[in-house]
Design a protein around this motif. Sequence first.
Motif, mmCIF file in Angstrom:
data_model
loop_
_atom_site.group_PDB
_atom_site.id
_atom_site.type_symbol
_atom_site.label_atom_id
_atom_site.label_comp_id
_atom_site.label_asym_id
_atom_site.label_seq_id
_atom_site.Cartn_x
_atom_site.Cartn_y
_atom_site.Cartn_z
ATOM 1 N N GLN A 192 0.841 -1.211 0.000
ATOM 2 C CA GLN A 192 0.000 0.000 0.000
ATOM 3 C C GLN A 192 0.874 1.258 0.000
ATOM 4 O OE1 GLN A 192 -2.222 -1.045 3.511
ATOM 5 N NE2 GLN A 192 -4.029 -1.669 2.329
ATOM 6 N N GLN A 193 1.956 1.195 0.780
ATOM 7 C CA GLN A 193 2.855 2.362 0.832
ATOM 8 C C GLN A 193 3.480 2.614 -0.546
ATOM 9 O OE1 GLN A 193 5.601 2.951 4.151
ATOM 10 N NE2 GLN A 193 4.612 1.253 5.184
ATOM 11 N N GLN A 194 3.859 1.522 -1.210
ATOM 12 C CA GLN A 194 4.485 1.715 -2.511
ATOM 13 C C GLN A 194 3.483 2.253 -3.514
ATOM 14 O OE1 GLN A 194 7.202 2.511 -3.303
ATOM 15 N NE2 GLN A 194 8.510 0.813 -3.879
ATOM 16 N N ARG A 195 2.223 1.876 -3.360
ATOM 17 C CA ARG A 195 1.204 2.406 -4.259
ATOM 18 C C ARG A 195 0.985 3.904 -4.013
ATOM 19 N NH1 ARG A 195 -3.785 -1.520 -4.234
ATOM 20 N NH2 ARG A 195 -2.755 -2.597 -2.520
ATOM 21 N N VAL A 196 1.082 4.287 -2.734
ATOM 22 C CA VAL A 196 0.996 5.729 -2.428
ATOM 23 C C VAL A 196 2.176 6.444 -3.086
ATOM 24 C CG1 VAL A 196 1.033 7.482 -0.608
ATOM 25 C CG2 VAL A 196 -0.205 5.361 -0.231
ATOM 26 N N ALA A 197 3.362 5.811 -3.008
ATOM 27 C CA ALA A 197 4.560 6.430 -3.591
ATOM 28 C C ALA A 197 4.403 6.587 -5.102
ATOM 29 C CB ALA A 197 5.789 5.587 -3.265
ATOM 30 N N VAL A 198 3.805 5.574 -5.740
ATOM 31 C CA VAL A 198 3.575 5.667 -7.186
ATOM 32 C C VAL A 198 2.555 6.767 -7.479
ATOM 33 C CG1 VAL A 198 2.647 4.452 -9.206
ATOM 34 C CG2 VAL A 198 4.212 3.273 -7.650
ATOM 35 N N ALA A 199 1.518 6.790 -6.666
ATOM 36 C CA ALA A 199 0.492 7.832 -6.845
ATOM 37 C C ALA A 199 1.128 9.217 -6.710
ATOM 38 C CB ALA A 199 -0.612 7.653 -5.796
ATOM 39 N N ARG A 200 1.996 9.366 -5.720
ATOM 40 C CA ARG A 200 2.677 10.655 -5.520
ATOM 41 C C ARG A 200 3.548 11.019 -6.733
ATOM 42 N NH1 ARG A 200 6.847 10.716 -0.695
ATOM 43 N NH2 ARG A 200 7.955 9.397 -2.187
ATOM 44 N N ALA A 201 4.180 9.990 -7.300
ATOM 45 C CA ALA A 201 5.098 10.245 -8.410
ATOM 46 C C ALA A 201 4.370 10.642 -9.688
ATOM 47 C CB ALA A 201 5.952 9.007 -8.660
ATOM 48 N N ILE A 202 3.150 10.130 -9.879
ATOM 49 C CA ILE A 202 2.502 10.351 -11.179
ATOM 50 C C ILE A 202 1.348 11.352 -11.123
ATOM 51 C CG2 ILE A 202 3.151 8.075 -12.041
ATOM 52 C CD1 ILE A 202 0.356 7.102 -11.378
ATOM 53 N N VAL A 203 0.971 11.758 -9.916
ATOM 54 C CA VAL A 203 -0.253 12.560 -9.786
ATOM 55 C C VAL A 203 -0.194 13.863 -10.578
ATOM 56 C CG1 VAL A 203 0.427 13.749 -7.634
ATOM 57 C CG2 VAL A 203 -1.996 13.360 -8.125
ATOM 58 N N SER A 204 0.981 14.453 -10.668
ATOM 59 C CA SER A 204 1.018 15.731 -11.399
ATOM 60 C C SER A 204 1.520 15.551 -12.837
ATOM 61 C CB SER A 204 1.861 16.749 -10.635
ATOM 62 O OG SER A 204 3.123 16.204 -10.340
ATOM 63 N N LEU A 224 1.543 -3.776 -8.704
ATOM 64 C CA LEU A 224 2.174 -2.460 -8.805
ATOM 65 C C LEU A 224 2.701 -2.231 -10.220
ATOM 66 C CD1 LEU A 224 3.153 -0.026 -6.894
ATOM 67 C CD2 LEU A 224 5.382 -1.068 -7.208
ATOM 68 N N LEU A 225 3.262 -3.281 -10.787
ATOM 69 C CA LEU A 225 3.796 -3.182 -12.142
ATOM 70 C C LEU A 225 2.667 -2.918 -13.134
ATOM 71 C CD1 LEU A 225 6.444 -3.415 -13.667
ATOM 72 C CD2 LEU A 225 5.983 -5.837 -13.974
#
Lengths: 230, 408
Positions: free
Chosen positions: A149-161, A183-184
Amino acid sequence: MTIVVSCKNITKTYLQGEIEVHALSGVCLDVEEGDFVCLSGPSGSGKSTLLNVIGGLDSPSLGQIIVDGEHFENMKKGQLADMRLRKIGFVFQAYNLIPVLSAQENVEMVMQMQGIPQIERAEKALRILKDVGLEGLESRRPAALSGGQQQRVAVARAIVSKPSLVLADEPTANLDSNTASKLLDLMLQMNREHNITFVISTHDPMVMKMSKRLIKLHDGKIISNQLSHA
Amino acid sequence: MNGLPLLFSLASRNLWRNHRRTLVILFAIILGVWAMIVMAAFMRGISDKMFHDGIQNLTSHIQIHESKYLDDPVINNSISVDSTFKEVIDNNPQIVKWTTRIRVPAVVASEQDTAGLTLVGINPETEAEMSFLKSSIIEGRYLTGVEDKGVIIGKKLAEKLETRVGKRIVLMSQDKANQVADRGFRIVGLFDAETDAMEKSVLFLSIDTAKSLLKVDEEISEIAIEISDINNADQIVKQLKKSFPELDIKPWYEIEPLLKMITDLYNSVGIIWHLIVFLAMGFGIINTLLMAVFERTHEFGLFQALGLKPAFILIQVWLEAIMLLVAGLLVGNLVSWLTVLATGDGIDMAKFAEGMQMAGMGNVIPFLIVSEDLIVANLVVIILGLLTGLYPAWRASRLVPADAITRV
């Protein structure tokens, strides 16, 4: 096709005690927009160093880096930081979320620094968290989320903008195979739907298999650079 | 700035992330503020009490004598207060009170014993507002007017002479004609002064009675002056000297140089104390903040990776220091105020009474908070905190992101 990342003859050396280590030796690489590149190679081959140099987290000893048309060599620390804020997203092996912020706040943080109004960034953050399957967990802090879940948040943070480039350093290394697969899939979906360029360093065969292009590094040099069949 | 709300949010939450460390540093700041304010209040209390008691012990702010009087304090070395004199004094807006005294050496004898002392002839009405006497009467009464025929002596002198209120004593001195002047007086009151020395060495009677004993008309030994602002003593002395160049006019610190020296000493001790607390607290804050920065090196690297500028990181760490300071200052000031409030009229230092009397003070030392000390203590902590917070913040902002992010 537009070139998003251009590395020209990158060399990175540093001292380990009194020994000079060549982390990268004359690396030349172009990454096209919408590409999904995988950097592979044994430990110490220079994968993470190359990612750091491309992301402006470290400076090369020699050579030129151009990301989205911007040359790094003459940029100051603040300008590089601004560049990263606007154009590059990062995903790290150890998730690297801000522990005092909730999942939603972690995702909003970058947008907040970009000056996006609160309502708009909240909407975007909630939407992306829903897309990565974290609906209902928005207010949880990282400590209350699983690794996946944390890594998914990190991905979300990376791509959100919607950055031009996402750099991911062994994003699946700490995840079980099922979570890593999900995740992949998520990253590939973002690549397909939003045309976001990904450069991922990994040891994971599954990631290598799914990449559009596989680059192998050894002792700081690119030993192969080929399109994969994914 | 886009990230200002984020900065506040991050800084405040980070403070409570390691609440034990935050509480320790908060406690250090509170203790430092408390130590500075309460100690300053104590020092100020001692200094003020010493000064107040010294001035009240017949010193006043300014004294005027005949030029030879201080070397030879006999009634012949006296001055006359004429209408011109009164006009100059009364027209000076900075002079708020003044009184005249006769002050000569004398010998007092009871049925049991004798003692050498200073005979002080006073105007009971004006003297009441300028010295300790009226408020220190513990038995009998104060003098009723310039023609009162009674005398007031100190409690310790009464013990030595084995006499009491209502009994008679004989007073001997030298009159204007250099003849022995002696007369019997009834004790009408006993006073309890801050120091034993004052109780043993001074006898009060009305100024007209003293004049009658010493066979003088209008002559007096001393004019004591109280001014509105003690800092203007020099300036007023100069003005008076211009009008009366033949007289000996002195400010309080020339009359009582020891009093000046001790009050100055206490003020210096206050500064040294501030310096000690400043250093101790400074190292405490810088050490704790540096620990907090080193602990979060990885996180600061992450911030930079995400595109946050070094200035953002510097401000964030600095903001944490400022928040700690503000909280510490608020609580520290409150605790200091409550401490001073709890001491009431002061603390009884009876165990050190002898030493304190040598310094011309009473036993009870009041705590005195003045705005100047509060400002200094708070400024010291703010400046110190900002300076010491700046170094860890600067260190955090100078990290190379790639190095920082790989540190655990």
